[in-house]
Design an enzyme around this catalytic site. Structure first.
Site, mmCIF file in Angstrom:
data_model
loop_
_atom_site.group_PDB
_atom_site.id
_atom_site.type_symbol
_atom_site.label_atom_id
_atom_site.label_comp_id
_atom_site.label_asym_id
_atom_site.label_seq_id
_atom_site.Cartn_x
_atom_site.Cartn_y
_atom_site.Cartn_z
ATOM 1 N N GLU A 238 40.467 54.174 39.107
ATOM 2 C CA GLU A 238 40.822 52.756 39.000
ATOM 3 C C GLU A 238 40.128 52.240 37.753
ATOM 4 O O GLU A 238 38.907 52.056 37.738
ATOM 5 C CB GLU A 238 40.374 51.983 40.248
ATOM 6 C CG GLU A 238 41.047 50.610 40.349
ATOM 7 C CD GLU A 238 40.097 49.458 40.126
ATOM 8 O OE1 GLU A 238 40.188 48.847 39.021
ATOM 9 O OE2 GLU A 238 39.291 49.173 41.000
ATOM 10 N N CYS B 189 38.384 43.286 37.162
ATOM 11 C CA CYS B 189 39.397 44.207 36.628
ATOM 12 C C CYS B 189 40.804 43.683 36.846
ATOM 13 O O CYS B 189 41.699 43.919 36.035
ATOM 14 C CB CYS B 189 39.229 45.595 37.245
ATOM 15 S SG CYS B 189 39.263 45.614 39.045
#
Length: 498
Positions: free
Chosen positions: A245, A279
């Protein structure tokens, strides 16, 4: 001359990793730095413990994970305060992070049996005489490399699901937030004290590299795209599977029929929460002509009310001091290329803080649009229609999350985004939805945490066939006859040839 230690920067003293608050310099913890031998030893202990943990079966693991969930819930304030002290995040935002993590522990524990339990699978024509069985088996030991921006929520998205699937876990927390990582390990050990099922190793990037090469059965990484490539390269040496990720540059699209007040609220929250160090944060917005000016005005009105500081504020310090120069470079480049600051701007970076900054008319080739900023900034650009907005959104290699505000076309537009996730008339909400998978495409990585896909990510599917009758159409044998083959061809044409 002895170098001056910048608050928040990891420091190793006498074999221990010193963690400090980026705004105040207050010490948050000192953890022993792991050598490569220490990492290997931790993985060996976890491997031994994994057999015991897997042997508890789903019910035994569920009971223990739910007790851990209760322990986390009862100590929300304590953990949130540590997150604040170590990383500078405002306490209220730290509370929201911990609460969301608790929800994920609960879901993983309660749903592991349903998602991963053994099951019969229907047979097909060619092998109708066989029964089909599918089960999911734990990998063994999962290495989790966690980030600093959400040091509770993000690693728990891997840890809880890996544990529920029957694996042991070795966590390498970010060197910026090791105390939070150790707190998670210690709180779990209060519930599961029989074996070292969940442990941590501390240090800088070399410790993460050692974990990748330590013989773990899978690595789950969250961090920058550049570091994600290094993790993949290290794991490739031993064909260790990875879940990545990585970074994002998420966009919000505001259509002509959007609720502008709601869109502005979501843009400010999605872009500036956690000082923009998210993020899946909204970093760029594309507002359709006709609503652009009204939307920008509403964003500025909300963002300019936010307070910035160490305690009791809306926006805390930038956790990683080196990121300040990245943010400064992005703002300066946007302004130099003709963009305008309608809030904040050239003087926004005031270490260790960054004032909320809203930039408009920023060229699409500027770094403020194309690279991850990770600061409390928003670029808002005008587009002709949603088709242009989608094209600009999808032009980057990143593809983590996104947001669409509108009524008539919003769902269809969200489905066109090249991303792993999207929110309609909200921002970031998919992260808290424990029933949904979380992950990206392109430079934002691959693999999924959360939801049923997150549980399956940490288990190997095992397929088994079992003969239950004599073969009426023998095919997978050298004893078959020409007549058997002819009957097989005739039957296949009858069933599939129309």
């Amino acid at each position: 001359m002895t170098a001056v230690h910048v608050p928040g920067t990891p420091l190793i003293e006498d074999g221990r990793l010193l963690s400090t608050n980026p705004a105040t310099g207050v010490e948050a913890g000192r953890l022993p730095v792991a050598s490569p031998a220490d990492v290997e030893a931790a993985v060996a202990r976890a491997r031994s413990a994994s057999g015991w943990w897997a042997g508890l079966d789903v019910a035994g693991r569920r009971e223990r994970l739910l007790r851990w969930r209760a322990r986390l819930a009862s100590r929300i304030e304590e953990l949130a305060e540590l997150v604040h002290v170590e990383g500078g995040k405002p306490v209220a935002e730290a509370v929201v992070e911990v609460v969301t993590a608790v929800e994920h522990v609960d879901w993983a524990a309660r749903n592991a049996k349903r998602v991963l339990g053994p099951r019969r699978v229907r047979s097909r024509l060619m092998l109708a005489e066989f029964a089909a069985h599918l089960e999911y088996q734990p990998y063994g030991v999962i290495g989790v490399i966690g980030p600093w921006n959400y040091p509770v929520f993000t690693p728990i998205g891997s840890i809880a699901y890996a544990l529920a699937a029957g694996n042991a876990v070795v966590l390498k927390p970010s060197e910026y937030t090791p105390a939070v990582g150790q707190w998670l390990v210690d709180s779990f050990a209060e519930i599961v004290h029989e074996e070292p099922v969940f442990t941590a190793v501390h240090g800088l990037g070399d410790v993460g590299a050692a974990l990748c090469r330590s013989g773990v059965d899978k690595v789950a990484f969250t961090g920058s795209t550049a570091t994600g490539r290094k993790v993949m390269a290290a794991c490739a040496e031993s064909l260790t599977p990875v879940l990545i990720e990585a970074g994002g540059k998420d966009a919000m699209i505001v259509d002509t029929d959007a609720d502008l007040d709601a869109a502005a609220e979501a843009a400010v929250w999605g872009g500036l929460t956690n000082a923009g160090q998210t993020c899946i944060g909204i970093e760029r917005v594309y507002a359709v002509e006709g609503v652009f000016d009204g939307f920008v005005d509403r964003v500025v009105q909300r963002a300019e009310r936010l307070t910035v500081g160490a305690d009791g504020t809306d926006i805390g310090p930038i956790t990683m001091p080196s990121q300040l120069e990245v943010i400064r470079r992005h703002i300066d480049d946007a302004l130099a290329r003709g963009g305008r600051a309608v809030l904040g701007g050239a003087d926004a970076v005031q270490p260790p803080y960054v004032q909320p900054t809203v930039l408009v008319d920023v060229p699409e080739d500027s770094v403020a649009v194309r690279e991850e900023t990770f600061g409390p900034t928003l670029t808002i650009n005008r587009v002709r229609d949603v088709d242009e907005a989608v094209a600009r959104t999808n032009a980057l290699r990143y593809g983590l999350g996104g947001s669409v505000f509108g009524r008539r076309r919003a769902m269809a537009v969200a489905q066109r985004l090249r991303s792993g996730m999207a929110s309609v008339n909200s921002a970031l909400t998919f992260a808290g939805m424990s029933t949904l998978p979380f992950g990206g495409v392109g430079n934002s990585g691959f693999g999924r945490i959360h939801g049923a896909d997150g549980l399956r990510e940490f288990a190997r599917p095992k397929a088994i066939t079992r003969r239950r009758a004599r073969s009426l159409l023998p095919a997978t044998t050298f004893d078959r006859t020409d007549a058997d083959v002819a009957r097989l061809v005739k039957l296949v044409k009858l069933f599939y040839g129309r």
